[in-house]
Design an enzyme around this catalytic site. Structure first.
Site, PDB file in Angstrom:
ATOM      1  N   SER A  59       0.817  -1.217   0.000  1.00  0.00           N
ATOM      2  CA  SER A  59       0.000   0.000   0.000  1.00  0.00           C
ATOM      3  C   SER A  59       0.849   1.263   0.000  1.00  0.00           C
ATOM      4  O   SER A  59       0.439   2.283  -0.569  1.00  0.00           O
ATOM      5  CB  SER A  59      -0.948   0.007   1.200  1.00  0.00           C
ATOM      6  OG  SER A  59      -0.225   0.031   2.424  1.00  0.00           O
ATOM      7  N   GLU A  67      -6.986  -4.350 -23.715  1.00  0.00           N
ATOM      8  CA  GLU A  67      -6.476  -5.157 -22.603  1.00  0.00           C
ATOM      9  C   GLU A  67      -5.921  -4.274 -21.493  1.00  0.00           C
ATOM     10  O   GLU A  67      -6.120  -4.547 -20.307  1.00  0.00           O
ATOM     11  CB  GLU A  67      -5.398  -6.123 -23.097  1.00  0.00           C
ATOM     12  CG  GLU A  67      -5.915  -7.245 -23.982  1.00  0.00           C
ATOM     13  CD  GLU A  67      -4.970  -8.431 -24.004  1.00  0.00           C
ATOM     14  OE1 GLU A  67      -3.745  -8.219 -23.950  1.00  0.00           O
ATOM     15  OE2 GLU A  67      -5.465  -9.566 -24.055  1.00  0.00           O
ATOM     16  N   LEU A  79      -6.624   8.624 -27.415  1.00  0.00           N
ATOM     17  CA  LEU A  79      -6.994   9.280 -28.658  1.00  0.00           C
ATOM     18  C   LEU A  79      -8.438   8.950 -29.010  1.00  0.00           C
ATOM     19  O   LEU A  79      -8.850   7.799 -28.957  1.00  0.00           O
ATOM     20  CB  LEU A  79      -6.061   8.818 -29.775  1.00  0.00           C
ATOM     21  CG  LEU A  79      -6.310   9.360 -31.186  1.00  0.00           C
ATOM     22  CD1 LEU A  79      -4.985   9.550 -31.920  1.00  0.00           C
ATOM     23  CD2 LEU A  79      -7.213   8.429 -31.990  1.00  0.00           C
ATOM     24  N   GLN A 104     -11.468   8.492 -31.514  1.00  0.00           N
ATOM     25  CA  GLN A 104     -11.813   8.251 -32.921  1.00  0.00           C
ATOM     26  C   GLN A 104     -13.069   9.018 -33.327  1.00  0.00           C
ATOM     27  O   GLN A 104     -13.409   9.055 -34.500  1.00  0.00           O
ATOM     28  CB  GLN A 104     -12.010   6.751 -33.164  1.00  0.00           C
ATOM     29  CG  GLN A 104     -10.735   5.950 -33.108  1.00  0.00           C
ATOM     30  CD  GLN A 104     -10.948   4.484 -33.470  1.00  0.00           C
ATOM     31  OE1 GLN A 104     -11.976   3.906 -33.150  1.00  0.00           O
ATOM     32  NE2 GLN A 104      -9.972   3.897 -34.137  1.00  0.00           N
ATOM     33  N   ARG A 164     -16.281   4.791 -37.686  1.00  0.00           N
ATOM     34  CA  ARG A 164     -15.224   4.047 -36.985  1.00  0.00           C
ATOM     35  C   ARG A 164     -15.626   2.611 -36.682  1.00  0.00           C
ATOM     36  O   ARG A 164     -14.777   1.777 -36.332  1.00  0.00           O
ATOM     37  CB  ARG A 164     -14.851   4.755 -35.686  1.00  0.00           C
ATOM     38  CG  ARG A 164     -15.977   4.766 -34.664  1.00  0.00           C
ATOM     39  CD  ARG A 164     -15.563   5.415 -33.358  1.00  0.00           C
ATOM     40  NE  ARG A 164     -16.707   5.539 -32.454  1.00  0.00           N
ATOM     41  CZ  ARG A 164     -16.603   5.851 -31.169  1.00  0.00           C
ATOM     42  NH1 ARG A 164     -15.410   6.066 -30.633  1.00  0.00           N
ATOM     43  NH2 ARG A 164     -17.685   5.962 -30.418  1.00  0.00           N
ATOM     44  N   ARG A 168       2.553   0.485  -7.175  1.00  0.00           N
ATOM     45  CA  ARG A 168       1.963  -0.819  -6.870  1.00  0.00           C
ATOM     46  C   ARG A 168       1.169  -1.342  -8.059  1.00  0.00           C
ATOM     47  O   ARG A 168       1.252  -2.525  -8.406  1.00  0.00           O
ATOM     48  CB  ARG A 168       1.055  -0.705  -5.651  1.00  0.00           C
ATOM     49  CG  ARG A 168       0.573  -2.049  -5.128  1.00  0.00           C
ATOM     50  CD  ARG A 168      -0.415  -1.863  -3.985  1.00  0.00           C
ATOM     51  NE  ARG A 168      -0.561  -3.076  -3.181  1.00  0.00           N
ATOM     52  CZ  ARG A 168      -1.395  -3.178  -2.140  1.00  0.00           C
ATOM     53  NH1 ARG A 168      -2.146  -2.136  -1.797  1.00  0.00           N
ATOM     54  NH2 ARG A 168      -1.475  -4.309  -1.458  1.00  0.00           N
ATOM     55  N   ARG A 210       1.218  -8.911 -17.234  1.00  0.00           N
ATOM     56  CA  ARG A 210       1.409  -8.705 -18.667  1.00  0.00           C
ATOM     57  C   ARG A 210       2.834  -8.953 -19.142  1.00  0.00           C
ATOM     58  O   ARG A 210       3.071  -9.076 -20.349  1.00  0.00           O
ATOM     59  CB  ARG A 210       0.979  -7.287 -19.036  1.00  0.00           C
ATOM     60  CG  ARG A 210      -0.443  -6.958 -18.615  1.00  0.00           C
ATOM     61  CD  ARG A 210      -1.466  -7.928 -19.201  1.00  0.00           C
ATOM     62  NE  ARG A 210      -2.832  -7.508 -18.873  1.00  0.00           N
ATOM     63  CZ  ARG A 210      -3.928  -8.063 -19.349  1.00  0.00           C
ATOM     64  NH1 ARG A 210      -3.830  -9.097 -20.174  1.00  0.00           N
ATOM     65  NH2 ARG A 210      -5.125  -7.628 -19.000  1.00  0.00           N
TER      66      ARG A 210
END
Length: 241
Positions: A62, A83, A96, A98, A164, A182, A191
């Site tokens: 923490s 993701e 960004l 669209q 789009r 953290r 990942r």
């Protein structure tokens, strides 16, 4: 920025002293936060690396939440950002749009496993080229349909937000990301793993390398090694801090 006189007043009020050897603001913040928890200023573990190493080792994560970094990530696909934004706690995003940005000349991010095969690459290129062409035609058609609308900016937005819908996940995007230490560790663990998608794994490893330079006391426990498929993965003995 650190308000030194306020820190000095806090220490004086409690009859304690404290100094740290790190010049990294985030590392200093997290050490101060951890020492407040136990009022352990001036006691044991003299270096910031020793102190934060203990914090990470015992899972007191923490206190790492007080340190925040900002990134602009570009040259990535919408598949990647779909993701990435699943990571909510400790993250903030600005991507960004669209709806406002014309994507008629957008770039596309091709997976390496497709790009390295000429036949598959040609098939992929045909698909994204077709999608982009249809996007342009839809924007033009919608603009003509809405030409009587008095608000020019709103006309463009309405046209682009509808058109789009045909753009593929491979469409290149840009995203501004803020995350605390953290949350970044959690992102890297999930990942940077061998089971993660290759594009987001590459970004996770890049983020880890940046953080090991920027805040080594917080990210120095990670080891980067080569995976069997030629990509890099990250490992640490201190998971779920």
């Amino acid at each position: 920025m650190v308000h030194e006189s306020s820190i000095d007043q806090f220490l004086e009020d409690h009859g304690i002293t404290w100094s740290t050897d790190t010049q990294v603001g985030g590392e200093r913040l997290s050490e101060a936060a951890g020492r407040v928890c136990y009022m352990s200023f001036g006691k044991g573990r003299k270096t910031n690396e020793e102190y934060l190493g203990h914090i990470i080792g015992v899972g007191h994560g923490s206190v790492l939440e007080h340190a925040v970094w900002n990134f602009i990530i570009t040259g990535v696909s919408r598949s990647f950002t779909h993701e990435l934004i699943r990571h909510r706690a400790g993250f903030a995003y600005s991507q960004l749009s669209q709806r406002y940005v014309d994507e008629s000349t957008a770039d596309y991010v091709e997976p390496d496993i497709i790009a390295e095969d000429p036949e598959l690459h040609a098939l992929w290129l045909e698909a994204v080229t077709k999608c982009q062409d249809v996007y342009r035609r839809l924007v033009d058609g919608l603009a003509a349909k809405l030409e009587e609308h008095p608000d020019r900016t709103l006309r463009r937005k309405i046209a682009r937000q509808a058109a789009r819908s045909v753009l593929p996940n491979a469409c290149e995007t840009k995203i501004f990301v803020s995350a605390n230490a953290r949350a970044l560790r959690h992102f890297i663990e999930l990942r940077g793993n061998e089971h993660a998608d290759t594009e987001i794994r590459a970004v996770a490893i890049k983020v880890l390398k940046l953080m090991q330079e920027a805040a080594p006391s917080m990210f120095g426990d990670y080891v980067i090694r080569n995976h069997d498929d030629g990509t890099e993965i990250a490992e640490t003995p201190n998971r779920k801090v």
